[in-house]
Design a protein around this motif. Sequence first.
Motif, mmCIF file in Angstrom:
data_model
loop_
_atom_site.group_PDB
_atom_site.id
_atom_site.type_symbol
_atom_site.label_atom_id
_atom_site.label_comp_id
_atom_site.label_asym_id
_atom_site.label_seq_id
_atom_site.Cartn_x
_atom_site.Cartn_y
_atom_site.Cartn_z
ATOM 1 N N CYS A 13 1.041 -1.416 -0.053
ATOM 2 C CA CYS A 13 -0.130 -0.188 0.234
ATOM 3 C C CYS A 13 0.918 1.282 0.031
ATOM 4 O O CYS A 13 0.740 2.007 -0.828
ATOM 5 C CB CYS A 13 -1.458 -0.299 1.470
ATOM 6 S SG CYS A 13 -2.572 -1.261 0.712
ATOM 7 N N LEU A 14 2.216 0.964 1.060
ATOM 8 C CA LEU A 14 2.727 2.630 0.845
ATOM 9 C C LEU A 14 3.665 2.265 -0.440
ATOM 10 O O LEU A 14 3.457 3.812 -0.802
ATOM 11 C CB LEU A 14 3.536 2.677 2.453
ATOM 12 C CG LEU A 14 2.836 2.370 3.586
ATOM 13 C CD1 LEU A 14 3.736 2.007 4.299
ATOM 14 C CD2 LEU A 14 2.006 3.941 3.383
ATOM 15 N N ALA A 15 4.490 2.046 -1.108
ATOM 16 C CA ALA A 15 4.163 2.031 -1.752
ATOM 17 C C ALA A 15 3.758 2.444 -3.538
ATOM 18 O O ALA A 15 3.657 3.002 -4.341
ATOM 19 C CB ALA A 15 5.002 0.566 -2.817
ATOM 20 N N ASN A 16 2.425 1.956 -3.327
ATOM 21 C CA ASN A 16 1.198 2.162 -4.313
ATOM 22 C C ASN A 16 0.772 3.827 -4.172
ATOM 23 O O ASN A 16 0.171 4.272 -4.696
ATOM 24 C CB ASN A 16 0.544 1.241 -4.720
ATOM 25 C CG ASN A 16 1.464 0.177 -5.149
ATOM 26 O OD1 ASN A 16 1.285 0.321 -6.397
ATOM 27 N ND2 ASN A 16 1.918 -0.659 -4.859
ATOM 28 N N GLY A 17 1.255 4.443 -2.782
ATOM 29 C CA GLY A 17 0.698 5.736 -2.256
ATOM 30 C C GLY A 17 -0.842 5.490 -1.437
ATOM 31 O O GLY A 17 -1.474 6.816 -1.452
ATOM 32 N N TYR A 18 -0.942 4.639 -0.824
ATOM 33 C CA TYR A 18 -2.253 5.048 -0.156
ATOM 34 C C TYR A 18 -1.515 5.015 1.558
ATOM 35 O O TYR A 18 -0.770 5.026 1.750
ATOM 36 C CB TYR A 18 -2.428 3.256 0.049
ATOM 37 C CG TYR A 18 -3.088 2.667 -1.174
ATOM 38 C CD1 TYR A 18 -5.153 2.933 -0.858
ATOM 39 C CD2 TYR A 18 -2.494 1.690 -1.896
ATOM 40 C CE1 TYR A 18 -5.455 2.586 -2.281
ATOM 41 C CE2 TYR A 18 -3.993 1.151 -2.961
ATOM 42 C CZ TYR A 18 -4.974 1.955 -2.849
ATOM 43 O OH TYR A 18 -5.688 1.259 -3.638
#
Length: 87
Positions: A13-18
Amino acid sequence: MSEKMRDGFESWCLANGYTLRPAETNCGIIIEGDYGHPTVQIAWQAWQASRAALVVELPGAIWCSLAYHEAINDVKEALDDAGVGYK
């Protein structure tokens, strides 16, 4: 569900902007195992379902060394941690 599976999901998630950390929008607050933001919660449910759909077939029982059986047990533990099924 293991903490390693949730950690993997949150890293993705963090790597995908969440946004997962508690914020004014509640995007990352976990309430009784669920995420506060509906999109993140749906992604989490899909993540779990994708892991549940994976099934690895392990080699059958054979006479072998103790080290072999210990290695198979280590593989089972790693699959359990990742939320991947096996037979």
